[in-house]
Structure formats: C-alpha cells, structure tokens
Design a protein around this motif. Structure first.
Motif, mmCIF file in Angstrom:
data_model
loop_
_atom_site.group_PDB
_atom_site.id
_atom_site.type_symbol
_atom_site.label_atom_id
_atom_site.label_comp_id
_atom_site.label_asym_id
_atom_site.label_seq_id
_atom_site.Cartn_x
_atom_site.Cartn_y
_atom_site.Cartn_z
ATOM 1 N N ILE A 21 6.832 2.450 7.857
ATOM 2 C CA ILE A 21 5.793 2.331 6.831
ATOM 3 C C ILE A 21 6.249 1.416 5.699
ATOM 4 C CG2 ILE A 21 4.507 3.614 5.087
ATOM 5 C CD1 ILE A 21 4.348 5.937 6.972
ATOM 6 N N ALA A 24 5.969 -2.101 6.923
ATOM 7 C CA ALA A 24 4.570 -2.540 6.972
ATOM 8 C C ALA A 24 4.058 -2.902 5.577
ATOM 9 C CB ALA A 24 3.706 -1.442 7.595
ATOM 10 N N CYS A 25 4.432 -2.120 4.579
ATOM 11 C CA CYS A 25 4.010 -2.415 3.205
ATOM 12 C C CYS A 25 4.617 -3.731 2.718
ATOM 13 C CB CYS A 25 4.409 -1.264 2.296
ATOM 14 S SG CYS A 25 3.841 -1.432 0.592
ATOM 15 N N TRP A 209 6.205 5.462 -3.812
ATOM 16 C CA TRP A 209 7.195 5.761 -2.781
ATOM 17 C C TRP A 209 8.018 6.997 -3.139
ATOM 18 C CZ3 TRP A 209 11.902 2.286 -1.199
ATOM 19 C CH2 TRP A 209 12.404 2.714 0.044
ATOM 20 N N THR A 214 3.796 7.303 2.782
ATOM 21 C CA THR A 214 2.351 7.116 2.947
ATOM 22 C C THR A 214 1.689 6.715 1.639
ATOM 23 O OG1 THR A 214 2.349 8.778 4.704
ATOM 24 C CG2 THR A 214 0.227 8.217 3.733
ATOM 25 N N LEU A 217 2.318 3.120 1.012
ATOM 26 C CA LEU A 217 1.423 2.240 1.760
ATOM 27 C C LEU A 217 0.056 2.141 1.075
ATOM 28 C CD1 LEU A 217 1.039 0.536 4.318
ATOM 29 C CD2 LEU A 217 0.252 2.609 5.473
#
Length: 301
Positions: A21, A24-25, A209, A214, A217
């Motif tokens: 995650i 991805a961010c 964070w 999650t 994100l």
C-alpha cells in the motif's frame, strides 16, 4: 517442515500488505508529478507554476524599468518574506514536536497498536520497522519544508536589495544583465517555496500513515486530487463553474416555481367556452341569471 524454514517464511511475508500500500501511494504521487511536469512543458500558461513564472518575469521587468516602481517591488518582496517566515516557523515547531515525541520509549509501541486497527491490513503482520519509518518520513518532510522556506527567505532578501538598488550611469546592457540576474533569483526563490508547499501537501498522507496504511492511501488520493485542482488552471475554472452552478441551484428552482405559478394563474383566467356567443348570457344579465344594469347610451353632441 523444519522450524527454521517456517520462521524464514514468516519473516519474508511479514508486512507485505503495508509495504504494498505504501508503494502504491508513492507510485501515485510520482505519476501525478510526472504528468504535471509534462503539462508545464506542453502548456505552461495552463498551469499555476507556468503562469506564475511568466508573471514574475514581467513583474521584474516592470519594477526595474523606472525608479518609481522600486517601493512597490520592495513591498511585494516583504509579503513574500512573510509567507516564507510563516512556513519556516510552523515547520520548525512541528519538527520539534515530532523529535520530542520520537524520544518517548512508548511511542513505537503505541504506533504499532494503532496500526493494528487498520480496516484492511489490521489483521496482517505489520512491518517491524513501520513505526520508525513513519517518524522518519514525517521528519524528512518537515525538514524539507523548513530548509526550502529558509532558502526562499535568503533569495527573496537578495531580490529586494537588488530591486531597491539604483546606480546612476549604468548602460542599457548592464541594466538588462541586472534584470536577468534578479529574475533568476526570484525564480529560484519561487521554486524553493514550491517544494516547501509540495512537502506540506504530502504531510496529509504521512500523518494518516500513523493510523494505518489504508488511511495513508486515502490521504494520498485526497492530496493528489487537491493538487490537481490547485495546479491546473483549467480544472480550477471547471470546479469554480461547478460551484457557481450548485450555488445558483436554489435561485433557479425558485424561478422555475414562480414561472409555474404564473402559468397556472393564466390558465385560470382564460375565457370560458361559450362566452361571447348567442348561447352565452347577454350583456344585460349575469351568469347566475340576475339582471345587470346596461351602460348608459353615449350622448349626442
């Protein structure tokens, strides 16, 4: 299986969800800035940074063209100094709080317990170094804001000195050279404050964070959406027009209801069928059958 093999497998799979995650961010933020830099090259006047660069060049040329504009230039630089000073002070205070909190022995344990409440990866194993990475990421961002703000203050101070400097007897070539140097320094100060503001925007996913990957994100998506609006002039205009349309919706609804009421009133005032014919009541009688006095005949001259 052997216990050593199972332990190595657990260590290899530890924290893969949180790491995925976070990656991805970071990839989304990097992809957005790659697209934004391409936009600056292709359509500079369509972005806030490109338009600001053009305005700054014209501003320096105007300020240094005549002596009467020197006061305006110095006052503008003073406003720039106030913005940089506010960012530097705010980031330094926040950085001091983060460093002071990091020295607490219970903080990493609290961050680890908070991370287990993540709605998606809370049941998975978190990265062992996640609390340290979270604090380090916050420290790097706040430190970048502070350093870039101080650099902005340093360059703006030099620009204000050059704008107020008037030396008689200079040739046009020397004036053009001085104007170019001032424009370069002013542009570098704007780049420094741009980096400071960019790090300020990234503080939202960094703080999120702390509560879970999650939330990081979601904070990254929100920050990208916000930056896309404030960085792109065309998108900003569309959002403003959308806001104006939403704000004018009650007024349009009232206008529509008023027009409907006028239409209903006009329908009720229409002449009924049969009136004005031979089957209709005469001019001397009412619809209910009562006599109505006729108007007097006109007088002859």
């Amino acid at each position: 299986g052997r216990p050593g093999a199972v332990g190595s497998h657990n260590m290899a799979g530890e924290g893969w969800g949180e790491g995925l995650i976070v990656f991805a961010c970071a990839a989304m933020v990097g992809a957005y800035h790659f697209w934004y830099f391409q936009m600056i090259k292709k359509n500079p006047t369509g972005t806030v940074y490109g338009m600001g660069k053009q305005i700054r060049q014209e501003f320096v040329a105007k300020i240094m063209s005549e002596d009467k504009y020197a006061i305006l230039g110095v006052q503008t630089m003073r406003n720039e100094l106030m913005v940089g000073q506010f960012l530097a002070q705010a980031s330094f205070v926040a950085l001091s709080l983060v460093v002071g909190a990091a020295s607490s022995t219970d903080l990493p344990r609290r961050l680890e317990s908070i991370g287990k409440k993540d709605p998606i990866i809370g049941s998975m194993e978190n990265m062992a170094s996640a609390p340290v990475l979270k604090l380090a990421f916050l420290t790097i961002l706040l430190g970048s804001v502070f350093v870039n703000s101080v650099q902005h203050l340093r360059l703006v101070r030099h620009v204000s000195m050059y704008m107020g400097l008037r030396v008689p007897g200079r040739t046009e070539e020397e004036k053009k050279g001085l104007e170019k140097r001032v424009s370069i320094m002013y542009e570098r100060s704007s780049i420094s404050i741009w980096y400071a503001m960019r790090c300020m925007n990234l503080l939202f996913p960094a703080i999120a964070w702390l509560f879970g990957a999650t939330y990081m994100l979601l904070g990254g998506v929100g920050s990208i959406f916000f930056m896309a609006i404030v960085d792109n002039l065309h998108m900003s205009d569309e959002i403003m027009h959308l806001g104006e349309g939403v704000a004018s919706l009650p007024r349009r609804l009232r206008r529509h209801s008023h027009s409907e009421s006028k239409t209903r009133n006009s329908i009720h005032l229409e002449v009924r069928p049969g009136w004005g014919t031979k089957d209709s009541p005469s001019a001397g009688s009412s619809p209910a059958g009562g006599d109505v006095p006729s108007p007097p005949p006109p007088r002859r001259p």
